[in-house]
Write an enzyme that holds these catalytic residues in place. Structure first.
Site, PDB file in Angstrom:
ATOM      1  N   HIS A 115       0.819  -1.236   0.000  1.00  9.77           N
ATOM      2  CA  HIS A 115       0.000   0.000   0.000  1.00  9.77           C
ATOM      3  C   HIS A 115       0.845   1.275   0.000  1.00  9.77           C
ATOM      4  O   HIS A 115       0.616   2.181   0.814  1.00  9.77           O
ATOM      5  CB  HIS A 115      -0.957  -0.001   1.202  1.00  9.77           C
ATOM      6  CG  HIS A 115      -2.145  -0.892   1.004  1.00  9.77           C
ATOM      7  ND1 HIS A 115      -3.366  -0.414   0.568  1.00  9.77           N
ATOM      8  CD2 HIS A 115      -2.300  -2.233   1.156  1.00  9.77           C
ATOM      9  CE1 HIS A 115      -4.225  -1.421   0.475  1.00  9.77           C
ATOM     10  NE2 HIS A 115      -3.607  -2.542   0.820  1.00  9.77           N
TER      11      HIS A 115
ATOM     12  N   HIS B 164      -5.466  -8.415   5.199  1.00 11.12           N
ATOM     13  CA  HIS B 164      -4.366  -7.708   5.861  1.00 11.12           C
ATOM     14  C   HIS B 164      -3.878  -8.356   7.153  1.00 11.12           C
ATOM     15  O   HIS B 164      -2.840  -7.990   7.685  1.00 11.12           O
ATOM     16  CB  HIS B 164      -4.758  -6.248   6.123  1.00 11.12           C
ATOM     17  CG  HIS B 164      -4.678  -5.395   4.897  1.00 11.12           C
ATOM     18  ND1 HIS B 164      -4.565  -4.029   4.934  1.00 11.12           N
ATOM     19  CD2 HIS B 164      -4.677  -5.733   3.577  1.00 11.12           C
ATOM     20  CE1 HIS B 164      -4.506  -3.549   3.697  1.00 11.12           C
ATOM     21  NE2 HIS B 164      -4.579  -4.561   2.865  1.00 11.12           N
TER      22      HIS B 164
ATOM     23  N   ASN C  59      -6.761  -5.001  -5.717  1.00  6.90           N
ATOM     24  CA  ASN C  59      -7.934  -4.176  -6.020  1.00  6.90           C
ATOM     25  C   ASN C  59      -7.621  -2.685  -5.912  1.00  6.90           C
ATOM     26  O   ASN C  59      -8.303  -1.865  -6.515  1.00  6.90           O
ATOM     27  CB  ASN C  59      -9.101  -4.528  -5.092  1.00  6.90           C
ATOM     28  CG  ASN C  59      -8.735  -4.402  -3.629  1.00  6.90           C
ATOM     29  OD1 ASN C  59      -7.673  -4.873  -3.210  1.00  6.90           O
ATOM     30  ND2 ASN C  59      -9.585  -3.775  -2.836  1.00  6.90           N
ATOM     31  N   HIS C  60      -6.566  -2.345  -5.179  1.00  4.05           N
ATOM     32  CA  HIS C  60      -6.217  -0.927  -5.065  1.00  4.05           C
ATOM     33  C   HIS C  60      -5.413  -0.426  -6.268  1.00  4.05           C
ATOM     34  O   HIS C  60      -5.389   0.772  -6.520  1.00  4.05           O
ATOM     35  CB  HIS C  60      -5.415  -0.673  -3.783  1.00  4.05           C
ATOM     36  CG  HIS C  60      -6.274  -0.558  -2.568  1.00  4.05           C
ATOM     37  ND1 HIS C  60      -6.682   0.642  -2.053  1.00  4.05           N
ATOM     38  CD2 HIS C  60      -6.835  -1.510  -1.785  1.00  4.05           C
ATOM     39  CE1 HIS C  60      -7.447   0.438  -0.993  1.00  4.05           C
ATOM     40  NE2 HIS C  60      -7.554  -0.859  -0.805  1.00  4.05           N
TER      41      HIS C  60
ATOM     42  N   ASP D 156      -1.808  -4.933  -4.400  1.00  3.85           N
ATOM     43  CA  ASP D 156      -1.874  -3.705  -3.595  1.00  3.85           C
ATOM     44  C   ASP D 156      -0.477  -3.199  -3.244  1.00  3.85           C
ATOM     45  O   ASP D 156      -0.230  -2.780  -2.110  1.00  3.85           O
ATOM     46  CB  ASP D 156      -2.706  -3.922  -2.306  1.00  3.85           C
ATOM     47  CG  ASP D 156      -4.212  -3.976  -2.556  1.00  3.85           C
ATOM     48  OD1 ASP D 156      -4.637  -3.810  -3.723  1.00  3.85           O
ATOM     49  OD2 ASP D 156      -4.959  -4.207  -1.594  1.00  3.85           O
TER      50      ASP D 156
HETATM   51 MN   LIG Z   1      -4.642  -4.464   0.609  1.00  5.89          MN
HETATM   52 MN   LIG Z   2      -6.655  -5.622  -1.559  1.00  7.48          MN
END
Ligand SMILES: [Mn+2]
Ligand SMILES: [Mn+2]
Ligand SMILES: [Mn+2]
Ligand SMILES: [Mn+2]
Lengths: 411, 411
Positions: free
Chosen positions: B22, B247, B128-129, B60
């Protein structure tokens, strides 16, 4: 003085000059969306073809300060495709990379980094469209520099005192001092020059042996008293100025007798405004330097979308404002003008498969004494034949021909 | 079964597993703005230290679909710093790059391209991010792949039928088939599995010799009937599933006896939600594969900002709602809780210079029967001691302890 013969020898620097490529201009336009990348590809193809030692870009590589992913991806991909490979770089670098690139995360030349195999090093300053902003004061060129695909120079960190350290390069017996000054607000730079706070550092020894080339990206035309950089502000030890930002092609070096230097202004490789300056054939340049002599050979770009501009003053025609059918007749008159320009475009097409068939057309119509008509309706009949059907007609009144309206451009 | 001894021999693949990094999470926070880059740097340092053959990322990598320039620059810079160099890559690639990377502008492995000198190849699917969107269906990983700094796999182009071609690699006698499936909407992928429209292709010969590793990025926990991927949907020929997106650290491989495979879920390297799952010590994993045996060694991350969560039910304390000073007493009670957590954080600090001193603290206060107090005023007294002073307290009522509120996370 520009030299006459083009040498390809071991003492001659061969440099491709290109500027204001504006990657991303019009990217959302379904017709013109790839124009900027097409031109950039042609420029890099020409760099390969002309076997240059390096490519020198004069700023505004990107149109947007934050380029879209597609455009950044396109730019990185083209640099990887054309500028990497086994061809050895033929010149030596003599100055201290860590000084020249001190503003960069990796203060190194890409082609001297063993982790990248660079065939054609690209050097670039930033323009006003792609200047550093935000946290970390980064610009798009920082990103590409850190990815190893460009050498970003000419970033100034002080706002009070600018000292430009040249990149010193040698090829055979020719010594090149390359100065770069990325775009700054014209008023600020103008003031700094007046206060003598801009200095171009010079090599300590044998100063007269160096060919001194400055790349900058500022207003050259006088917009107001301080909103440009007068040529006489620039040091007279310079031999050649490579002037970016101005989109009009004035690539043939112009002599400034007061300063004893030449200026070459290649102009943009894409029309970002529909005005006179952008109508000229777009060029890049092959700069050859041998000792203190140089020569710029203009290379016409063959993939750039054609652009034709014509001024029409209805009052100077035979059209009669009292004719009950005058509206229809004005439109017919303009239609004929456009048709003539389309014919001209067809006959002047470069023949390149990559040059689009649909030109940009602009008719500036002084309608003083007449009525306007629907620009959109007019445009619709040229759909698929003209790249900008909705923006072909510009109505104005009592236009003073010859006064260039510089205010409406954003170069 | 996971093997017991960690070999560093010529037949053992050494793979660093990390996911949900992230990059860019909280980047505008003046305290936490660099957390994600610090963790990414630690991960790449560990890759060097553990002398891995490759790094495998589970999606991600970026928090934002369109990362800021600063974060993209940080990511590219770290990859250049840690993953380039002269160390030779020790395994062979047996499948067809042009098939595995057919979705990429450059359908090649970065370390097999002579123009890049790669010491540690990084392979990644998207999450997905950071999934592909927009014109050209590009994502951030496309950009980094084209810049030669990552190998982006697992992008599916069809929305109807998914066929996953494994990346086939061999090190000594060990054969690895690496399957990748970039993030898709769970409902859609769930439906495709039910319709038998997801197939994992297998090498034609000696199928039983391959170690089959799948990387995916989907909901593992059941959010609703179809908003997750049940483990039993996945082929039972697989040996190990590397599950991204969730996570919570569950890195120690868990056996699924129905499917006869293991699942390792390393979890994120940064807390993006202040809930239970994120409180666990963050880990990456060293995956060693020899023949059909494997072992995952959890590596605790020592630079990740600490995070402590505590639930408090005021009705279960000695606090009396009818006490005229109850408001002040509640705050004092909460202050003591926070002080205790801060003490715990200090004693559990990793000792790494790069681990921040200010932890994340979350007190979930069930105030049923009492009044709330000002969260901001309460937070101000912990400025510079807590990373999230304004978000420390979360008031709720009659909380059913033990029910995980999955809806408020965005993994
Ligand atoms: Mn994530
Ligand atoms: Mn994700
Ligand atoms: Mn400009
Ligand atoms: Mn420009």
């Amino acid at each position: 003085m520009p030299r006459e013969q083009g040498d390809d020898d071991a003492d001659t620097f061969r440099i491709l000059l290109a500027t204001d490529i504006h990657i991303g201009y019009g990217e959302k336009d379904s017709v013109r969306g790839n124009d900027s990348l097409v031109s950039f590809e042609e420029i890099l193809e020409q760099a390969q073809k002309h076997n240059v030692d390096l490519v020198l870009l004069g700023g505004d590589l990107f149109h947007e300060n934050k380029p879209s992913r597609r455009m950044m991806h396109g730019c990185l991909s083209l640099l990887r495709k054309y500028c990497m490979g086994d061809r050895p770089v033929q010149f030596e670098f003599l100055s201290d990379e860590s000084v020249n690139f001190e503003h960069c995360q990796f203060p190194t030349l890409n082609y001297e980094d063993q982790n990248f195999n660079i065939s054609i090093p690209v050097f670039s300053i930033h323009g006003n469209h792609d200047d550093p902003t935000g946290v970390g004061n980064l610009c798009s060129l920082d990103l590409i520099h850190s990815a190893g695909l460009i050498n970003y120079f000419g970033k100034t960190t002080s706002l009070e005192k600018i000292r430009v350290s040249p990149l010193l390069m040698q090829k055979g017996t020719t010594k090149l001092a390359l100065y770069g000054l990325g775009s700054l607000k014209d008023e600020r730079l103008h003031r700094l020059f007046l206060k003598k706070n801009v200095s171009m550092l010079r090599p300590r020894e044998n100063q007269d042996d160096w060919f001194n080339l400055l790349t900058l990206h500022q207003n050259r035309a006088k917009h107001s008293d301080t909103n440009f950089i007068p040529e006489q502000f620039l040091d007279d030890f310079l031999d050649l100025i490579f002037w970016g930002h101005e989109h009009e092609c004035r690539i043939v070096p112009e002599w400034n007798g007061m300063q004893n230097f030449y200026i070459t202004q290649p102009g943009s490789s894409i029309a970002t405004s529909l005005n006179e300056g952008e109508t000229k054939q777009k060029h890049i340049g092959l700069l050859q330097i041998k000792g203190k002599d140089f020569k710029v050979t203009p290379i016409p770009l063959t993939t750039v979308r054609q652009f034709y501009l014509e001024d029409v003053v209805l009052a100077d025609t035979t059209l009669n404002p009292n004719d009950p059918n005058v509206g229809r007749k004005i439109e017919a008159f303009c239609r004929e003008k456009v048709e003539a320009l389309l014919e001209k475009a067809e006959s002047e097409h470069s023949g390149s498969r990559k040059q689009p068939k649909e030109p940009l057309i602009r008719l500036r119509v002084d309608y003083t004494g007449f009525d306007t008509f629907s620009i959109n309706r007019f445009g619709r009949q040229f759909m698929n034949r003209v790249a900008n059907p909705d923006q072909m007609i510009l109505f104005n009144q009592r236009r003073k021909l010859g006064t260039k309206n510089k205010q409406d451009t954003d170069e």
